[in-house]
Structures are given as structure tokens and as C-alpha cells.
Design a protein around this motif. Structure first.
Motif, mmCIF file in Angstrom:
data_model
loop_
_atom_site.group_PDB
_atom_site.id
_atom_site.type_symbol
_atom_site.label_atom_id
_atom_site.label_comp_id
_atom_site.label_asym_id
_atom_site.label_seq_id
_atom_site.Cartn_x
_atom_site.Cartn_y
_atom_site.Cartn_z
ATOM 1 N N ILE A 124 5.604 2.089 -11.773
ATOM 2 C CA ILE A 124 5.415 1.138 -10.582
ATOM 3 C C ILE A 124 3.863 0.860 -10.408
ATOM 4 O O ILE A 124 3.537 0.129 -9.149
ATOM 5 C CB ILE A 124 5.958 1.935 -9.468
ATOM 6 N N GLY A 125 3.093 1.222 -11.172
ATOM 7 C CA GLY A 125 1.693 0.826 -11.227
ATOM 8 C C GLY A 125 0.827 1.940 -10.385
ATOM 9 O O GLY A 125 1.186 2.750 -9.759
ATOM 10 N N GLU A 126 -0.336 2.526 -11.192
ATOM 11 C CA GLU A 126 -1.100 3.744 -10.770
ATOM 12 C C GLU A 126 -1.447 3.507 -9.259
ATOM 13 O O GLU A 126 -1.688 4.621 -8.643
ATOM 14 C CB GLU A 126 -2.192 3.732 -11.826
ATOM 15 N N GLY A 127 -1.484 2.395 -8.806
ATOM 16 C CA GLY A 127 -2.164 2.181 -7.492
ATOM 17 C C GLY A 127 -1.182 2.636 -6.141
ATOM 18 O O GLY A 127 -1.581 2.991 -5.299
ATOM 19 N N HIS A 128 0.013 2.814 -6.628
ATOM 20 C CA HIS A 128 1.013 3.400 -5.632
ATOM 21 C C HIS A 128 1.269 4.969 -5.975
ATOM 22 O O HIS A 128 1.783 5.557 -4.944
ATOM 23 C CB HIS A 128 2.421 2.786 -5.888
ATOM 24 N N VAL A 129 0.765 5.554 -6.889
ATOM 25 C CA VAL A 129 1.180 6.867 -7.241
ATOM 26 C C VAL A 129 0.088 7.914 -6.741
ATOM 27 O O VAL A 129 -1.054 7.673 -6.723
ATOM 28 C CB VAL A 129 0.940 7.284 -8.922
ATOM 29 N N VAL A 130 0.300 8.916 -5.849
ATOM 30 C CA VAL A 130 -0.414 10.005 -5.376
ATOM 31 C C VAL A 130 0.330 11.252 -5.886
ATOM 32 O O VAL A 130 1.295 11.516 -6.261
ATOM 33 C CB VAL A 130 -0.182 10.006 -3.760
ATOM 34 N N GLY A 131 -0.884 12.184 -6.274
ATOM 35 C CA GLY A 131 -0.257 13.517 -6.716
ATOM 36 C C GLY A 131 -0.138 14.528 -5.790
ATOM 37 O O GLY A 131 -0.589 14.460 -4.645
ATOM 38 N N GLY A 132 1.003 15.341 -5.914
ATOM 39 C CA GLY A 132 1.288 16.282 -5.189
ATOM 40 C C GLY A 132 1.782 17.593 -5.643
ATOM 41 O O GLY A 132 2.259 17.555 -6.776
ATOM 42 N N VAL A 133 1.409 18.680 -5.012
ATOM 43 C CA VAL A 133 1.815 20.146 -5.308
ATOM 44 C C VAL A 133 2.505 20.986 -4.327
ATOM 45 O O VAL A 133 2.126 20.759 -3.109
ATOM 46 C CB VAL A 133 0.677 20.884 -5.717
ATOM 47 N N ALA A 134 3.678 21.453 -4.726
ATOM 48 C CA ALA A 134 4.393 22.034 -3.523
ATOM 49 C C ALA A 134 4.654 23.587 -3.965
ATOM 50 O O ALA A 134 4.814 23.777 -5.081
ATOM 51 C CB ALA A 134 5.785 21.438 -3.304
ATOM 52 N N TYR A 135 4.141 24.313 -2.957
ATOM 53 C CA TYR A 135 4.352 25.710 -2.987
ATOM 54 C C TYR A 135 5.439 26.011 -1.896
ATOM 55 O O TYR A 135 5.232 26.555 -0.770
ATOM 56 C CB TYR A 135 3.003 26.476 -2.773
ATOM 57 N N ILE A 136 6.594 26.359 -2.519
ATOM 58 C CA ILE A 136 7.883 26.624 -1.381
ATOM 59 C C ILE A 136 8.812 27.251 -2.309
ATOM 60 O O ILE A 136 9.253 26.601 -3.510
ATOM 61 C CB ILE A 136 7.861 25.546 -0.609
ATOM 62 N N HIS A 162 0.659 -1.252 -0.240
ATOM 63 C CA HIS A 162 -0.131 -0.079 0.143
ATOM 64 C C HIS A 162 0.772 1.410 -0.130
ATOM 65 O O HIS A 162 0.254 2.396 0.207
ATOM 66 C CB HIS A 162 -0.923 -0.161 1.118
ATOM 67 N N THR A 163 2.117 0.930 -0.493
ATOM 68 C CA THR A 163 3.121 2.244 -0.210
ATOM 69 C C THR A 163 2.465 3.355 -1.374
ATOM 70 O O THR A 163 2.163 3.013 -2.379
ATOM 71 C CB THR A 163 4.502 1.811 -0.568
ATOM 72 N N ALA A 164 2.530 4.431 -0.785
ATOM 73 C CA ALA A 164 1.962 6.061 -1.630
ATOM 74 C C ALA A 164 3.397 6.520 -1.906
ATOM 75 O O ALA A 164 4.336 6.842 -1.098
ATOM 76 C CB ALA A 164 1.094 6.810 -0.587
ATOM 77 N N VAL A 165 3.448 6.755 -3.302
ATOM 78 C CA VAL A 165 4.683 7.732 -3.849
ATOM 79 C C VAL A 165 4.095 8.894 -4.480
ATOM 80 O O VAL A 165 3.386 8.993 -5.074
ATOM 81 C CB VAL A 165 5.382 6.622 -4.931
#
Length: 306
Positions: free
Chosen positions: A114-126, A94-97
């Protein structure tokens, strides 16, 4: 939670230090002189929100770390495919990348590996960078990090990640309703900021001073927004105006990371920015002449720095 930070630079190093200070188990993946400094002297964060020093395990071999609850994937976009091939030792069921990168293609590239099930979207404002090996300097920006499952679900893992980020000092965490909107929203801004500062070699303050350059800045964002909507992303109609208001308040001496890489002979993320706009625009039949011009103007320099 157990975290691996894959690419412990300005963004990844900042996040790793803050999460470790909050009590999480954090491992850093880095290379070169930065890795050597992390291993000998620890991670030092110099931040407008408060400094931090943490001694964290650091390596260039993910196999030293093993499966994690979450991998914060913070490499440059041009390294995504190669780095993704090295992620397998960090992955459990269940690892989130989480991709905290520039552009709107990284999640798809990760999923292919790595397969879509591992992938999480992220946005950084810094605004943060490696000041020197082992030292991350955070000079501004809201230190806001937005995360979301690609399908919009509120899973246990995404809520645990949002909680871990929220409970860490110096991090403003947001759980997105639609991470694709957030990715394209930021993409709209960074294409304009990067494209104009890199092609003109002028800071934002001077770009704001003339109607022509400011109009070009707006036009780049309008084109990116049009592509997003043509792809079905429900980007707000006021996105461009909101970013223009934001850009008016930026430090007049501010440039962009693309400008920095151009002028320091570093490899450039041009393909992940304006090259991506052109590719997506071709797929959906939208004209993007300003982004095409930026891409064409900077292509020789990107090739030189490759």
C-alpha cells in the motif's frame, strides 16, 4: 475519527470497542462465526478493566466501509500479505494503517502493498483473545498500545491517533520516539516466551524452575537483541534483564499464543517469529543457534497446521 478494525479479534476487537465507547466511528472487518455474531449481537468485551458492549457495523468486505482516518490492522502475521491486498477501499490520501501484530516484518510487507506513506508502527501489550464468537476476553496485561510513524516524525495524524487512544477508557497509549526500538523490544520477549513454551510445552512457571530452561529463555532474547543492534536498532543493553524480571512475575500457568496454536491445530506464526530471527540474523551475520533450534523443532508442526 473514523476507524476500521481489520481483524476484529482479541486485540482489534478490544480496541474497536474501547474507541467506539469513547465516541469514535468504528467499523469492524471480520469473518466466519465471529462476524455473524458481531452482526447479530454486537461486540462484547469482558475485561479486567471493565466490561463493554457495543453494537458496531461489521462486514467481511472493506468496500462497505470506505476511506477511513485510521485502519487498525490486527490480523495474524501469516495473513498480512493477503489482507494488505484488500485494504485499498479503506485508504484515503492520509489514512494511517497501524500494524498491531507480532513480529518485525509486517510494516515492510504492508508498505510493499500500500506504500510506506500509509504505514504506522504499533505495539500492543495486552492478553486478550476471542472467548467465543462475538466475545473478546481481556484477562491481563497493561492494555498499553504504542504507536509511531516509521520515520519518527510527530505528524498530525499520529498525534490525533495517540489522542484518540489516550482518551478511551481501558487504553494506555504511548507515542513512541522510535517505533523500531519498540517493535524489536517486544519481539525480543515474545520470541523467548513463544519459543520456550511451545517447544517444551511447559508453562512459564516450570520453565523458571530449572537453570537450563531459564538459561535457554535468556539466550533466545540475547540472540534477538544482538540481531536488532546489528541492524542499527538502538535497543537498550538492559532489555533482556528487564524482560527476565517481567517474566519472573508472570502467572506461572501462562503459556503463549504460539503454544495455543500448536496444541489446537491452528496455523502458527512461527515464520514471523523465529523464522524471521533466522532470516534477519543471516542478513547481518549474527549467530542465533537457539532461535534456529526452536525454528527447526517447531517447523514440522507449523507445516502440519498450515
Amino acid at each position: 475519527m473514523k476507524f476500521a478494525v481489520f481483524g476484529a479479534g482479541g486485540v482489534g476487537g478490544y480496541l474497536g470497542a474501547r474507541l467506539a465507547a469513547a465516541g469514535h466511528e468504528v467499523h469492524l472487518v471480520a469473518r466466519g462465526e465471529h462476524l455473524a455474531a458481531l452482526q447479530s449481537d454486537g461486540m462484547h468485551v469482558e475485561s479486567v478493566l471493565g466490561d463493554a458492549t457495543v453494537d458496531l457495523p461489521a462486514t467481511d468486505d472493506p468496500a462497505d466501509i470506505g476511506p477511513c482516518d485510521c485502519v487498525l490492522f490486527c490480523v495474524k502475521a501469516y495473513d498480512t500479505r493477503d489482507a494488505a491486498a484488500d485494504l485499498s477501499p479503506l485508504l484515503g490520501e492520509h489514512t494511517a494503517v497501524v500494524s498491531f501484530q507480532n513480529g518485525v516484518d509486517n510494516e515492510r510487507w504492508l508498505a510493499d502493498s500500500i506504500g510506506e506513506g500509509h504505514v504506522v508502527g504499533g505495539v500492543a501489550y495486552i492478553f486478550s483473545t476471542i472467548k467465543e464468537p462475538g466475545v473478546v476476553e481481556h484477562t491481563g496485561g497493561p492494555a498499553r498500545f504504542i504507536v509511531g510513524e516509521l520515520d519518527g516524525r510527530r505528524t498530525d495524524r499520529i498525534e490525533a491517533l495517540a489522542d484518540a487512544l489516550s482518551e478511551s477508557e481501558g487504553i494506555d497509549a504511548v507515542l513512541a520516539d522510535d517505533i523500531h526500538v519498540e517493535l524489536w523490544r517486544k519481539f525480543t520477549f515474545i520470541c523467548a516466551q513463544a519459543g520456550m513454551t511451545a517447544t517444551t510445552r511447559l508453562p512459564i512457571g516450570e520453565i523458571r524452575e530449572t537453570d537450563v530452561s531459564w538459561g535457554m529463555y535468556r539466550r533466545i532474547m540475547e540472540e534477538v537483541s544482538a540481531v536488532a543492534r546489528a541492524e542499527g536498532v538502538e535497543l537498550s543493553e538492559v532489555t533482556v534483564d528487564e524482560w527476565l524480571d517481567f517474566a519472573r512475575d508472570l502467572d506461572p500457568e501462562m503459556y503463549s499464543s504460539l503454544y495455543y496454536d500448536l496444541t489446537h491445530d491452528n496455523r502458527m506464526e512461527l515464520d514471523a517469529l523465529h523464522g524471521s530471527v533466522v532470516r534477519h540474523a543471516t542478513d547481518v551475520g549474527v549467530d542465533v543457534p537457539m532461535n534456529q533450534a526452536v525454528h527447526a523443532l517447531l517447523r514440522p508442526w507449523a507445516d502440519r497446521n498450515a
